[in-house]
Enzyme design. Structure first.
Site, PDB file in Angstrom:
ATOM      1  N   GLY A  60      49.297 -38.529-102.943  1.00  0.00           N
ATOM      2  CA  GLY A  60      49.466 -37.656-104.227  1.00  0.00           C
ATOM      3  C   GLY A  60      50.543 -36.606-104.131  1.00  0.00           C
ATOM      4  O   GLY A  60      51.161 -36.007-104.942  1.00  0.00           O
TER       5      GLY A  60
ATOM      6  N   GLU B 228      50.233 -30.639 -99.540  1.00  0.00           N
ATOM      7  CA  GLU B 228      49.208 -31.380-100.409  1.00  0.00           C
ATOM      8  C   GLU B 228      49.516 -31.032-101.892  1.00  0.00           C
ATOM      9  O   GLU B 228      50.236 -30.327-102.279  1.00  0.00           O
ATOM     10  CB  GLU B 228      47.810 -30.645-100.176  1.00  0.00           C
ATOM     11  CG  GLU B 228      46.747 -31.577 -99.254  1.00  0.00           C
ATOM     12  CD  GLU B 228      46.536 -32.859 -99.624  1.00  0.00           C
ATOM     13  OE1 GLU B 228      46.986 -33.520-100.877  1.00  0.00           O
ATOM     14  OE2 GLU B 228      45.372 -33.549 -99.278  1.00  0.00           O
ATOM     15  N   ASP B 229      49.052 -32.140-102.803  1.00  0.00           N
ATOM     16  CA  ASP B 229      49.087 -32.045-104.175  1.00  0.00           C
ATOM     17  C   ASP B 229      47.972 -31.129-104.668  1.00  0.00           C
ATOM     18  O   ASP B 229      48.159 -30.338-105.558  1.00  0.00           O
ATOM     19  CB  ASP B 229      49.317 -33.279-104.847  1.00  0.00           C
ATOM     20  CG  ASP B 229      48.065 -34.326-104.508  1.00  0.00           C
ATOM     21  OD1 ASP B 229      47.276 -34.069-103.379  1.00  0.00           O
ATOM     22  OD2 ASP B 229      47.622 -35.051-105.395  1.00  0.00           O
TER      23      ASP B 229
ATOM     24  N   ASP C  69      40.782 -29.552-103.789  1.00  0.00           N
ATOM     25  CA  ASP C  69      39.509 -29.754-104.597  1.00  0.00           C
ATOM     26  C   ASP C  69      38.244 -29.245-103.852  1.00  0.00           C
ATOM     27  O   ASP C  69      38.071 -27.950-103.662  1.00  0.00           O
ATOM     28  CB  ASP C  69      39.302 -31.270-104.701  1.00  0.00           C
ATOM     29  CG  ASP C  69      38.578 -31.517-106.188  1.00  0.00           C
ATOM     30  OD1 ASP C  69      37.802 -30.925-106.492  1.00  0.00           O
ATOM     31  OD2 ASP C  69      38.840 -32.568-106.806  1.00  0.00           O
TER      32      ASP C  69
ATOM     33  N   PHE D 251      40.353 -32.449-115.544  1.00  0.00           N
ATOM     34  CA  PHE D 251      41.050 -33.810-114.594  1.00  0.00           C
ATOM     35  C   PHE D 251      42.398 -33.836-115.092  1.00  0.00           C
ATOM     36  O   PHE D 251      42.983 -34.259-116.023  1.00  0.00           O
ATOM     37  CB  PHE D 251      40.277 -35.055-115.287  1.00  0.00           C
ATOM     38  CG  PHE D 251      40.319 -36.165-114.469  1.00  0.00           C
ATOM     39  CD1 PHE D 251      41.563 -36.715-114.175  1.00  0.00           C
ATOM     40  CD2 PHE D 251      39.168 -36.972-114.218  1.00  0.00           C
ATOM     41  CE1 PHE D 251      41.491 -37.664-113.161  1.00  0.00           C
ATOM     42  CE2 PHE D 251      39.280 -38.221-113.616  1.00  0.00           C
ATOM     43  CZ  PHE D 251      40.386 -38.519-112.814  1.00  0.00           C
ATOM     44  N   VAL D 252      43.250 -33.558-113.888  1.00  0.00           N
ATOM     45  CA  VAL D 252      44.505 -33.588-113.909  1.00  0.00           C
ATOM     46  C   VAL D 252      45.258 -34.771-113.315  1.00  0.00           C
ATOM     47  O   VAL D 252      44.755 -35.227-112.324  1.00  0.00           O
ATOM     48  CB  VAL D 252      45.166 -32.287-113.521  1.00  0.00           C
ATOM     49  CG1 VAL D 252      44.883 -31.248-114.410  1.00  0.00           C
ATOM     50  CG2 VAL D 252      44.668 -32.005-112.022  1.00  0.00           C
TER      51      VAL D 252
ATOM     52  N   ASP E 229      46.689 -39.147-109.679  1.00  0.00           N
ATOM     53  CA  ASP E 229      46.480 -40.362-110.118  1.00  0.00           C
ATOM     54  C   ASP E 229      45.153 -40.354-110.912  1.00  0.00           C
ATOM     55  O   ASP E 229      44.223 -39.671-110.542  1.00  0.00           O
ATOM     56  CB  ASP E 229      46.622 -41.475-109.273  1.00  0.00           C
ATOM     57  CG  ASP E 229      45.302 -41.584-108.370  1.00  0.00           C
ATOM     58  OD1 ASP E 229      44.892 -40.299-107.672  1.00  0.00           O
ATOM     59  OD2 ASP E 229      44.809 -42.636-108.346  1.00  0.00           O
TER      60      ASP E 229
ATOM     61  N   ARG F 295      50.832 -41.368-111.754  1.00  0.00           N
ATOM     62  CA  ARG F 295      51.578 -40.557-110.698  1.00  0.00           C
ATOM     63  C   ARG F 295      52.975 -40.516-110.964  1.00  0.00           C
ATOM     64  O   ARG F 295      53.657 -39.538-110.571  1.00  0.00           O
ATOM     65  CB  ARG F 295      51.459 -41.370-109.245  1.00  0.00           C
ATOM     66  CG  ARG F 295      50.082 -41.535-108.891  1.00  0.00           C
ATOM     67  CD  ARG F 295      50.316 -42.070-107.372  1.00  0.00           C
ATOM     68  NE  ARG F 295      49.105 -42.672-106.897  1.00  0.00           N
ATOM     69  CZ  ARG F 295      48.201 -42.050-106.259  1.00  0.00           C
ATOM     70  NH1 ARG F 295      48.101 -40.575-105.918  1.00  0.00           N
ATOM     71  NH2 ARG F 295      47.145 -42.658-105.654  1.00  0.00           N
TER      72      ARG F 295
END
Ligand code: PRP
Length: 184
Positions: free
Chosen positions: A47, A103-104, A107, A156-157, A163, A169
């Protein structure tokens, strides 16, 4: 630009992503100037790839590139702190390195909290974390990243590395995926 038909709305535009990576690169340059140690950016696959490559090109000081790939075990074992390392860094000079994990998204916080602990346990001189997106509403373990691009709501992104079933992506922005795409 035509928006992908599966995207409900853009959450972080290309322009904002550019501004975010510019700001974070300047903060990183400021914080790691004159350290006398190599700075190693550890990108977490897959990610973080887009964010990582944009960020690293804007950091002016020399950096080294490394990558790790991890996944969590099932929910029951995640709570015991287990992650699968699919790709690890192989270095024996960690005590002389400043590590910045890239990191992307954060969560639950489990991935970054465990990776930071792992690299600290292995003796890295310093370990900090940089995330493009932070979803504080989803946190399950206490974890505060050192550098944050943007805090986002619990949507939800996808896009810019993120992805759904490996798709989206490649979108150049971060967008909210239409509910009908993932709820059936
Ligand atoms: C995503 C993301 C982080 C992690 C964050 O990775 O890239 O690594 O989840 O979640 P957490 O804070 O709850 O640990 P994912 O497992 O989807 O893999 P990918 O990066 O290859 O898409």
């Amino acid at each position: 630009m035509e928006m992908n038909k599966d995207i409900e709305c853009v959450l972080v535009s290309e322009e904002e992503l550019d501004a975010i990576t510019t700001r974070l690169a300047a903060e990183i340059d400021r914080d790691y100037c004159n350290t006398g140690r190599p700075l190693v950016l550890v990108g977490i696959l897959k990610g973080a790839v887009m964010f990582y490559t944009d960020l690293i090109r804007k950091i002016k000081r020399p950096v080294e590139m490394e990558f790790m790939k991890v996944s969590s075990y099932g929910a029951s074992t995640v709570s015991s702190g287990c992650i699968n390392l699919h790709l690890d860094i192989k270095r024996n000079d960690l005590p002389s390195l400043d590590i910045l994990i890239v990191e992307d998204i954060i969560d639950s916080g489990r991935t970054l909290s465990m990776l930071s602990a792992l690299l600290r346990d292995r003796g890295a001189f310093s370990v900090r974390t940089c995330t493009l997106l932070d979803k504080p509403a989803r946190r399950e373990v206490k974890f505060d990243p050192d550098y944050v691009g943007k805090q986002i709501p619990d949507r939800f992104v996808v896009g810019y590395g993120l992805d759904y079933n490996e798709y989206y992506r490649d979108l150049p922005f971060v967008g909210v995926l239409k509910r009908e795409i993932y709820s059936h």
